[in-house]
Design an enzyme around this catalytic site. Structure first.
Site, PDB file in Angstrom:
ATOM      1  N   HIS A   1       3.192  14.612  67.027  1.00 56.90           N
ATOM      2  CA  HIS A   1       2.568  13.812  65.790  1.00 56.90           C
ATOM      3  C   HIS A   1       3.908  13.602  64.507  1.00 56.90           C
ATOM      4  CE1 HIS A   1      -1.608  12.931  66.272  1.00 56.90           C
ATOM      5  NE2 HIS A   1      -1.711  13.980  66.963  1.00 56.90           N
TER       6      HIS A   1
ATOM      7  N   LYS B   1      -2.098   7.371  50.664  1.00 57.35           N
ATOM      8  CA  LYS B   1      -2.011   8.482  51.877  1.00 57.35           C
ATOM      9  C   LYS B   1      -1.572   9.407  51.297  1.00 57.35           C
ATOM     10  CE  LYS B   1       1.004   5.139  52.996  1.00 57.35           C
ATOM     11  NZ  LYS B   1       1.013   5.166  54.358  1.00 57.35           N
ATOM     12  N   ARG B   2      -1.284  10.541  51.907  1.00 54.67           N
ATOM     13  CA  ARG B   2      -1.011  11.723  51.288  1.00 54.67           C
ATOM     14  C   ARG B   2       0.350  12.026  50.507  1.00 54.67           C
ATOM     15  NH1 ARG B   2      -3.529  16.938  52.928  1.00 54.67           N
ATOM     16  NH2 ARG B   2      -1.856  17.882  51.778  1.00 54.67           N
TER      17      ARG B   2
ATOM     18  N   LYS C   1       7.177   9.335  52.583  1.00 55.16           N
ATOM     19  CA  LYS C   1       6.349   8.350  52.344  1.00 55.16           C
ATOM     20  C   LYS C   1       6.491   7.424  51.134  1.00 55.16           C
ATOM     21  CE  LYS C   1       2.173  10.702  54.524  1.00 55.16           C
ATOM     22  NZ  LYS C   1       1.954   9.637  55.786  1.00 55.16           N
TER      23      LYS C   1
ATOM     24  N   THR D   1      -2.173   5.184  60.210  1.00 59.22           N
ATOM     25  CA  THR D   1      -3.081   4.527  60.817  1.00 59.22           C
ATOM     26  C   THR D   1      -3.879   3.877  59.729  1.00 59.22           C
ATOM     27  OG1 THR D   1      -4.209   6.705  60.659  1.00 59.22           O
ATOM     28  CG2 THR D   1      -3.766   5.927  62.734  1.00 59.22           C
TER      29      THR D   1
ATOM     30  N   LYS E   1      -5.911  -0.180  59.425  1.00 62.07           N
ATOM     31  CA  LYS E   1      -7.049  -0.172  58.640  1.00 62.07           C
ATOM     32  C   LYS E   1      -7.110  -1.662  57.729  1.00 62.07           C
ATOM     33  CE  LYS E   1      -8.028   4.482  59.388  1.00 62.07           C
ATOM     34  NZ  LYS E   1      -7.999   5.601  58.644  1.00 62.07           N
TER      35      LYS E   1
END
Length: 839
Positions: free
Chosen positions: A378, A569-570, A575, A677, A681
């Site tokens: 992952h 998101k986290r 990110k 992911t 969405k």
């Protein structure tokens, strides 16, 4: 003018929620009243909203149990190959609405509850999220369970029943504060304890070699108590099981060590054993080598493997031995999927059982183990890879350490035979990392001990082969695969966006709900004026609804006609929430510089949790809230720009914000986000993506056409080239005046006037040791955002995105796992419902 329909009236018109037959409605009412009656007879005279929620949950659960029992009976009789999905995380969210959707009961319940003078949506809001995960990896496991049941696979999710899930996030003075998530406080109507299947798990002790074989002695025992949760497929009467283990001390715990008079202390010490399933470790993409975490990892693996072997031995078919010691057929009947390296101990544990307990010879046991297990990688971030100190293993799992050494020795002998004299290759490929602290590399153990290794998006799987596991790929290229992630369209379209789902059904029927590729049928309609109008209308309604929610829950007023620019998101440096912050600050400066210029109004929403020990992530949250404090109260700005931090982002909040989003931010440095992911969405729910060529963004652009996304920034090759050359943030700072202004404002305390030095760590990182090259993508990002402004009101592009999102269903992903890794075929066979005879 006609007044707008209430949500309840609107929902009744939505066909995909199931026809509310009179019989169904009457039955639901009757059952609801019965459950409510018994709750109140036991308890009180006045019903609270929570009593109503539990009455409804138990009513819906009643519809599950017959199908659940029948499904498991069906598996017992047919004895199919069983799939075991092992994960330390299952981020399930709420269960009530998902169960109604998958059972086709939603309209019947809606009508029954309405007739009783209650509001279904209010009851749904009472349910706690099951937050047994951190983010993507845990939510993926939940989507996979939904798809495996919908595809009729005999699948089981195995994990830990954490007493406390991911913490609740409170924002106090702009800072994140954590609160324990006591999600079981009021009980969980969806789980069933199964004490009859309780199993022992051993820790510590010593290893003894005897003529009869190896024995692991003087261990401490903890009991694993299973709790089963039903997992319904979509309208196929299949109900699979998620089994979560809870730790229990045995009744003689610490009492046999005749510690005179220590009885009270011994009973109090039961907590030590039971702490194993107390709390989820709240790290996303970060390895923290704590002994309790290693105990959790072994606990779930040891209990699960005993369960798998019990089920294998008691099945009707397979070997005909009375005492079935024949494990030849084990890989034909069992597939074990390891969700990251967290359950990697399944490999040595299965070896231990086969060799020490079942007396299978080593080479046969190793062949069985490899054929049975498969591993999903992952992440490629080095700080996320699990590397356990050998000293910890020696103490906690001495037999497993021996087994790992033996596995490694045979592996290195094999490599040495193929590459004589290449000692550096041996060092690189060893499971044991030498150094001041010897460590076990769990990823290497996973690659060696399985028959299939997969990444989770095409670009990620290539990086896995070309860098992370390059040596292993050269050894066994056929072992490496790609399985691009997906999401379940039941929760992430039908449940969270019924208006859009219904608009689609009117055009192409409801086949897409179990075959998302059918959304392609919308492509020829991308210019259909009626569809454009309907899609735009649904989006606007979702935005109004979310605005009302924000005002009610967080007392913030926003402009519902502004562009909803969403980054959830986290919180993590890779990110790049900081890149978003720099855009917001630059936008603010432009408005201040020329207030008369026309601006496309935006509401920028940023949300996500920071790991409690991750200082930089917590600073990023404080920066977002501080920028919001300035921007949102500047009269010159008005409602052209608002910055909202979405507190306590979780599954149930995602279900509200995603359908309302116009723009989806997916802006990680190329090569760092394995898949993502959330990106899928947003695409399915009619938001356009601004993103880098990273993770599944690459395949989203391929499916929809790059011209229908806003792609910007360095590609993986550019990042590598920049690493070779050396990344110097100062060069960008010196060259780009708007960037310099923004950075100087953050640095000087413009956004933190009471604490001018507040963000010096953040700015210092950006200028001097930013691994994720925020400044290198700033210019391209700003230009791309200008494109976004120019093209806003883009419903045609939205329809094209939705039409091309079919690939990103987890049904497609699971079909690929089934065929390419597990060796089973999905089936659309309907198990007859409980009220009909079996044949």
């Amino acid at each position: 003018m006609a007044k707008p329909l209430t949500d309840s009236e609107k929902r009744k018109q939505i066909s995909v929620r199931g026809i509310a037959g009179l019989g169904d409605v009457a039955e639901v009412r009757k059952s609801f009243n019965r459950h409510l009656h018994f709750t109140l007879v036991k308890d009180r005279n006045v019903a609270t909203p929570r009593d109503y929620f539990f009455a409804l949950a138990h009513t819906v659960r009643d519809h599950l149990v017959g199908r659940w029992i029948r499904t498991q009976q069906h598996y017992y009789e047919r004895d199919p190959k069983r799939i075991y999905y092992l994960s330390l995380e299952f981020y399930m969210g709420r269960t009530l609405q998902n169960t109604m959707v998958n059972l086709g009961l939603q309209n019947a319940c809606d009508e029954a509850i309405y007739q009783l003078g209650l509001d279904l949506e209010e009851l749904e809001e009472i349910e706690e999220d099951a937050g047994l995960g951190n983010g993507g990896l845990g939510r993926l496991a939940a989507c996979f369970l939904d798809s495996m049941a919908t595809l009729g696979l005999a699948a089981y999710g195995y994990g830990i029943r954490y007493e406390f899930g991911i913490f609740n996030q409170k924002i106090v003075n702009g800072w994140q504060v954590e609160e324990a998530d006591d999600w079981l406080r009021y009980g969980n109507p969806w789980e069933k304890a199964r004490p009859e299947y309780m199993l022992p798990v051993h820790f510590y002790g010593r290893v003894e070699h005897t003529p009869e074989g190896v024995r692991w002695l003087d261990t401490q025992v903890v009991l694993a108590m299973p709790y089963d949760t039903p997992v319904p497929g979509y309208k196929n009467n299949t109900v699979n099981t998620m089994r979560l283990w809870s730790a229990k001390a045995p009744n003689d715990f610490k009492l046999h060590d005749f510690n005179v008079g220590g009885y009270i202390e011994a009973v109090l010490d039961r907590n030590l054993a039971e702490n194993i399933s107390r709390v989820l470790y709240p790290n996303d993409n970060f390895f923290e080598g704590k002994e309790l975490r290693l105990k959790q990892e072994y606990f779930v693996v040891a209990a699960t493997l005993q369960d798998i072997i019990r089920r294998f031995k008691s099945s009707k078919f397979g070997c005909r031995d009375p005492v079935r010691t024949c494990f030849e057929t084990f890989p034909d009947k069992v597939a074990i999927q390891l969700n990251d390296t967290h359950p990697a101990l399944a490999i040595p544990e299965l070896m231990r059982i086969l060799v020490d307990v079942e007396k299978v010879d080593w080479d046969k046991a190793w062949e069985i183990t490899k054929k049975t297990c498969a591993y999903t990688n992952h992440t490629v971030l080095p700080e996320a890879l699990e590397r356990w100190p050998v000293s910890m293993f020696e103490k906690l799992l001495p037999r497993h350490l021996d087994i790992i050494y033996a596995i490694n020795q045979r592996h290195l002998d094999h490599v040495a035979a193929l590459f004589p004299g290449d000692v550096d290759r041996l060092r690189r490929m060893s499971v044991i990392e030498e150094g001041d602290c010897k460590r076990i590399n769990m990823a290497h153990l996973c690659v060696i001990g399985t028959h299939a290794v997969n990444g989770v998006a095409r670009i990620h799987s290539e990086i896995v082969k070309q860098s992370v596991f390059k040596d292993f790929y050269e050894l066994e290229p056929e072992k490496f695969q790609n399985k691009t992630n997906g999401i379940t369209p039941r929760r992430w379209l039908l449940l969270c966006n019924p208006g859009l789902a219904d608009t689609i059904v009117e055009k192409i029927g409801e086949g897409f709900l179990t075959d998302l590729s059918q959304l392609k049928k919308l492509l020829p309609l991308a210019s259909d004026e009626a569809l454009i109008r309907d899609v735009a209308k649904v989006k606007q309604e979702n935005k109004l609804k979310f605005s009302a929610f924000l005002e009610k829950e967080y007392k913030v007023k926003i402009n519902p006609s502004s562009m909803f620019d969403v980054h959830v998101k986290r919180i993590h440096e890779y990110k790049r929430q900081l890149l978003n912050c720099l855009h917001v600050v630059t936008l603010y400066n432009r408005i201040k510089k020329d207030p008369a210029r026309p601006f496309v109004p935006r509401t920028v929403m940023i949300g996500g949790k920071a790991a409690p020990g991750y200082h930089m992530a917590k600073m990023i949250i404080k920066l977002v809230t501080s920028i919001g404090d300035v921007v949102n109260h500047d009269p010159v700005v008005g409602d052209r720009l608002k910055v909202i931090f979405l507190e306590n982002y979780r599954v149930s909040l995602a279900e509200k914000v995603i359908p309302a989003a116009d723009l989806s931010q997916q802006i990680s440095t190329a090569g760092t986000e394995a898949s993502g992911t959330g990106n899928m969405k947003f695409m399915l729910n009619g938001a356009l993506t601004i993103g880098t060529m990273d993770g599944a963004n690459v395949e989203m652009a391929e499916e929809a056409g790059a011209e229908n996304l806003f792609i910007f920034g360095l590609r993986v090759e550019d990042v590598e080239a920049l690493d070779q050359k050396g990344y110097h943030a100062r060069e960008y700072y010196d060259r780009l005046p708007e960037l310099r202004q923004a950075v100087d404002q953050i640095s000087s305390g413009f956004f933190s006037p009471k604490e001018p030095d507040c963000f010096k760590d953040v700015v210092n990182m950006l200028l001097n040791h930013d691994r994720f090259k925020v400044f290198a993508d700033y210019e391209a990002y700003m230009a791309c955002q200008a494109q976004v402004d120019q093209l806003y009101r883009w419903t045609k592009k939205v329809i094209k995105n939705i039409a091309c999102s079919g690939k990103f269903s987890s049904d497609r992903t699971i079909t690929e796992y089934a065929r390419d890794i597990w060796g089973v075929e999905p089936s659309d066979l309907q198990i007859p419902p409980p009220n009909l005879p079996k044949d």
